[in-house]
Design a protein around this motif. Structure first.
Motif, short mmCIF file in Angstrom:
data_model
loop_
_atom_site.label_atom_id
_atom_site.label_comp_id
_atom_site.label_asym_id
_atom_site.label_seq_id
_atom_site.Cartn_x
_atom_site.Cartn_y
_atom_site.Cartn_z
N ASN A 302 0.85 -1.19 0.00
CA ASN A 302 0.00 0.00 0.00
C ASN A 302 0.89 1.25 0.00
OD1 ASN A 302 -1.63 2.24 0.79
ND2 ASN A 302 -3.08 0.86 1.82
N PRO A 303 0.85 2.07 -1.07
CA PRO A 303 1.73 3.24 -1.15
C PRO A 303 1.58 4.19 0.03
CG PRO A 303 0.71 2.83 -3.26
CD PRO A 303 0.03 1.92 -2.29
N LYS A 304 0.35 4.35 0.55
CA LYS A 304 0.16 5.28 1.67
C LYS A 304 0.85 4.77 2.94
CE LYS A 304 -3.93 7.86 0.30
NZ LYS A 304 -5.28 8.36 0.69
N VAL A 305 0.90 3.46 3.11
CA VAL A 305 1.62 2.90 4.27
C VAL A 305 3.11 3.18 4.11
CG1 VAL A 305 2.21 0.79 5.52
CG2 VAL A 305 -0.13 1.13 4.69
N ARG A 306 3.62 2.99 2.90
CA ARG A 306 5.03 3.27 2.65
C ARG A 306 5.34 4.74 2.91
NH1 ARG A 306 4.02 0.19 -2.18
NH2 ARG A 306 4.44 1.99 -3.53
N GLN A 307 4.48 5.60 2.42
CA GLN A 307 4.68 7.04 2.62
C GLN A 307 4.67 7.40 4.10
OE1 GLN A 307 1.50 8.62 0.25
NE2 GLN A 307 2.56 8.32 -1.70
N ALA A 308 3.76 6.80 4.85
CA ALA A 308 3.66 7.08 6.29
C ALA A 308 4.94 6.68 7.01
CB ALA A 308 2.46 6.35 6.88
N PHE A 309 5.43 5.49 6.77
CA PHE A 309 6.64 5.01 7.44
C PHE A 309 7.85 5.83 7.00
CE2 PHE A 309 3.97 1.65 8.76
CZ PHE A 309 4.60 0.96 9.78
N ALA A 310 7.87 6.22 5.72
CA ALA A 310 9.01 7.00 5.23
C ALA A 310 9.06 8.38 5.88
CB ALA A 310 8.93 7.15 3.72
N MET A 311 7.89 8.95 6.21
CA MET A 311 7.85 10.28 6.82
C MET A 311 8.18 10.27 8.31
SD MET A 311 4.55 12.25 5.27
CE MET A 311 4.45 12.79 3.58
N ALA A 312 8.06 9.11 8.93
CA ALA A 312 8.08 9.04 10.40
C ALA A 312 9.46 8.77 10.98
CB ALA A 312 7.09 7.98 10.87
N ILE A 313 10.50 9.30 10.36
CA ILE A 313 11.84 9.17 10.93
C ILE A 313 12.50 10.55 10.99
CG2 ILE A 313 12.08 6.83 9.98
CD1 ILE A 313 14.18 8.02 8.04
N ASN A 314 13.58 10.64 11.74
CA ASN A 314 14.33 11.89 11.87
C ASN A 314 15.79 11.60 11.57
OD1 ASN A 314 15.94 14.07 13.01
ND2 ASN A 314 14.06 14.78 14.00
N ARG A 315 16.24 12.01 10.39
CA ARG A 315 17.60 11.69 9.95
C ARG A 315 18.66 12.41 10.79
NH1 ARG A 315 14.06 11.49 6.00
NH2 ARG A 315 14.22 9.95 4.31
N GLU A 316 18.39 13.66 11.13
CA GLU A 316 19.37 14.43 11.92
C GLU A 316 19.67 13.72 13.24
OE1 GLU A 316 21.17 16.90 11.12
OE2 GLU A 316 20.22 17.82 9.37
N GLU A 317 18.62 13.21 13.89
CA GLU A 317 18.82 12.48 15.15
C GLU A 317 19.63 11.21 14.91
OE1 GLU A 317 15.49 11.57 17.58
OE2 GLU A 317 14.67 13.61 17.53
N ALA A 359 5.78 13.82 11.21
CA ALA A 359 5.11 12.79 12.01
C ALA A 359 3.59 12.92 11.95
CB ALA A 359 5.59 12.87 13.46
N GLU A 360 3.07 14.15 11.98
CA GLU A 360 1.63 14.34 11.94
C GLU A 360 1.04 13.88 10.62
OE1 GLU A 360 -0.44 15.17 14.41
OE2 GLU A 360 1.37 15.01 15.65
N GLN A 361 1.70 14.25 9.53
CA GLN A 361 1.23 13.83 8.21
C GLN A 361 1.35 12.31 8.07
OE1 GLN A 361 -0.37 15.43 6.02
NE2 GLN A 361 -0.30 14.05 4.24
N ALA A 362 2.38 11.73 8.68
CA ALA A 362 2.56 10.29 8.63
C ALA A 362 1.39 9.57 9.30
CB ALA A 362 3.87 9.90 9.30
N LYS A 363 0.96 10.07 10.45
CA LYS A 363 -0.18 9.47 11.16
C LYS A 363 -1.44 9.57 10.30
CE LYS A 363 1.35 10.40 15.91
NZ LYS A 363 1.06 11.16 17.16
N LYS A 364 -1.63 10.73 9.67
CA LYS A 364 -2.81 10.94 8.84
C LYS A 364 -2.83 9.95 7.67
CE LYS A 364 -5.13 14.54 6.10
NZ LYS A 364 -5.06 15.93 5.59
N LEU A 365 -1.68 9.76 7.03
CA LEU A 365 -1.60 8.83 5.90
C LEU A 365 -1.89 7.41 6.35
CD1 LEU A 365 1.54 10.26 4.08
CD2 LEU A 365 -0.75 10.02 3.07
N LEU A 366 -1.39 7.03 7.52
CA LEU A 366 -1.63 5.67 8.02
C LEU A 366 -3.11 5.46 8.30
CD1 LEU A 366 0.17 3.24 8.53
CD2 LEU A 366 0.31 3.88 10.94
N THR A 367 -3.77 6.49 8.81
CA THR A 367 -5.21 6.41 9.04
C THR A 367 -5.96 6.28 7.71
OG1 THR A 367 -5.04 7.74 11.05
CG2 THR A 367 -7.22 7.63 10.00
N GLU A 368 -5.55 7.09 6.72
CA GLU A 368 -6.18 7.01 5.40
C GLU A 368 -6.00 5.64 4.76
OE1 GLU A 368 -4.58 10.14 3.04
OE2 GLU A 368 -5.49 11.76 4.22
#
Length: 532
Positions: A302-317, A359-368
């Motif tokens: 599911n592309p939206k699941v992939r997009q959600a997981f891809a958005m939910a990380i912090n590279r700088e950290e 992170a907020e957009q990631a949660k929204k995509l996972l819900t969608e």
């Protein structure tokens, strides 16, 4: 003349002599010795067999292809002093230098190139580099035993003229001719001792700026300037001494104890200190560390699941707390360091960033996608090969996905051979991966996901069509824009999560001048010199 005036004259003369001697240090052969701590014993210095950086690094000093890469990784004349390209981009005529010679004084001929390339493609030879020559007409077919060697698109017209025919236009073909698989080899020497010629100093004949004068296996490689090299006047070093050690700490100690002038990959714990002392340089290295989704395995089909997981990380950290080592966060697929020949700008800078952290957009995509707060998701596992760094990164991402998406993710590590088999066969949901470019063109990255057997099991006709357009023209303006468009599709489809761009940390004494480090991970010492 008084005694006082005579003494003054003698002192002045002595001082001038000393100054003149000092000014000549950069060119005096007695001072021109570079000591480089090599990170591993070369497994082979046969250009058709070698695959790792240490071998390629040595080979760059002792061999030369039709072209050589300059400080901006652009092809410039090497053994070939010029070339003609047909209007359709399918035929190249290379004109070899009449003064190109092997280190034994014999001429380098077009036949040496034809022999070397067909040898690397020979299926019985089983070179791991054969695929690099597949742009040649019928090269892959010959490698797969479908045609004979005579059908391959490389032919010596005469001693100084090489005709090359390609399967399709390949705008980066000149870059490829600087790659070690395209180096010539001396046919008589290789034929006389096909398995051992490249391991014995007596028969290891090259055509580059240096020749190997001594090789204590697993101990040290010594080089001498090659007086038969066509551009010997540009070579300032008289000798090079390369002690060998696979220990980062040992190689660093060599530099700090004046047993070596340079080394790569100092221990990460020493980076801050070395930077403060002005000894550490972080050079671009054409590679990316990333996570890849299996686009055919639930829930990542599911592309939206992939997009959600891809958005939910912090590279700088991740970089600051886990990866370290001067790595650069990656927000796109093609790594920095590749120049657009039309604009003169870095391809990455022109293309900008595609990856988004939200992170907020990631949660929204996972819900969608039908999985609010992760509810209803099947068990998810990150697969990685055994390594402390891979484990630490996986643990950090596991925690980020827990915090940002509310998803519990499992970890699984496998021994590298088993891991690669599992990833290649699609037996995973999300897995770590890395890619290092084979040549200095964005296509070395983008072509990965056009391959029908790519690890993501990804197939997008629109993406493939763009790459085919880029591969069928020599118009660099069209190529570059088309590749930018294709890269955007990868992120619209959330095929991967780039994490950081590979870098090449190295330590060099400030008196080492005139060398440059390619984004392909190789240091070219042709014009290096010592200035103390």
């Amino acid at each position: 003349m008084s005694y006082k005036n005579l003494l003054l004259l003698l002192l002045t003369a002595a001082m001038l002599l000393t100054l003149a001697s000092g000014c000549g240090q950069t060119t005096g052969s007695s001072e021109q010795i570079l000591k480089y701590a090599l990170e591993a014993e070369p497994s082979s210095l046969d250009p058709a067999k070698s695959t790792a950086i240490p071998e390629s690094l040595v080979e760059l000093q002792i061999f030369e292809g039709l072209a050589r890469l300059d400080a901006k990784d652009q092809p410039v004349p090497g053994v070939a002093e010029s070339w003609d390209i047909s209007s359709d981009g399918l035929k190249y005529i290379f004109h070899l230098r009449s003064n190109a010679k092997w280190s034994n004084g014999e001429p380098v001929t077009a036949r040496d190139f034809e022999f070397a390339w067909k040898r690397a493609l020979n299926p019985d030879f089983a070179s791991e580099n054969a695929y690099m020559l597949f742009p040649l007409k019928n090269a892959q077919a010959y490698n797969e035993r479908k045609v004979t060697a005579n059908a391959v698109g490389v032919k010596a017209i005469d001693e100084h003229t090489l005709e090359v025919t390609l399967e399709k236009p390949t705008a980066y073909f000149l870059n490829l001719t600087a790659f070690h698989a395209f180096y010539p080899v001396p046919e008589k020497t290789v034929t006389a001792n096909p398995d051992g010629w490249a391991a014995d100093v007596a028969t290891l004949i090259g055509n580059g700026p240096f020749k190997i004068s001594n090789w204590v296996h697993n101990g040290q490689i010594d080089f001498a300037k090659s007086d038969t090299y066509w551009d010997a006047a540009a070579v300032k070093l008289a000798k090079m001494e390369w002690p060998i050690s696979d220990s980062q700490s040992t190689r660093l100690s060599m530099v700090e104890n004046n047993q070596a002038d340079m080394m790569v990959e100092p221990p990460v714990v020493e980076h801050d200190r070395l930077q403060q002392e002005g000894l550490l340089t972080i050079s671009p290295f054409l590679g990316s560390y990333y996570y890849v989704f299996n686009t055919q395995a639930a829930p990542f089909d599911n592309p939206k699941v992939r997009q959600a997981f891809a958005m939910a990380i912090n590279r700088e950290e991740l970089i600051k707390n886990v990866v370290k080592g001067g790595k650069q966060p990656a927000y796109s697929w093609v790594a920095p360091g590749l120049i657009n020949p039309v604009s003169g700008k870095d391809f990455r800078e022109e293309g900008g960033n595609f990856a988004v952290e939200n992170a907020e957009q990631a949660k929204k995509l996972l819900t969608e996608a039908g999985f609010p707060d992760g509810r209803g998701l099947p068990p998810i596992t990150i697969l990685f090969n055994t390594s402390e760094l891979h484990k630490s990164i996986a643990e950090a991402i596991q925690e980020m996905w827990k915090q940002n998406l509310g998803v519990t993710v499992n970890l699984a590590n496998q021994e590298s051979k088993v891991f690669l088999t599992a990833r290649n066969q699609g037996q995973f949901q999300v897995a770590r991966a890395s890619w290092t470019g084979d040549y200095a063109d964005p296509m070395t990255f983008l072509d990965v996901f056009k391959d029908p057997d790519n690890d993501a099991n990804y197939n997008n006709p629109a993406y493939n069509k763009l790459l085919e357009q880029a591969q069928s023209t020599n118009d660099q303006k069209i190529r570059m824009q088309t590749m930018h468009d294709a890269e955007k599709i990868l992120f619209d489809d959330a095929v991967l999560i780039p994490i950081y761009y590979t870098t090449q940390p190295y330590v060099a004494k400030p008196y080492v001048k005139g060398f440059f480090w390619s984004v392909l991970g190789l240091a070219d010492f042709k014009t290096a010199y010592i200035e103390k």
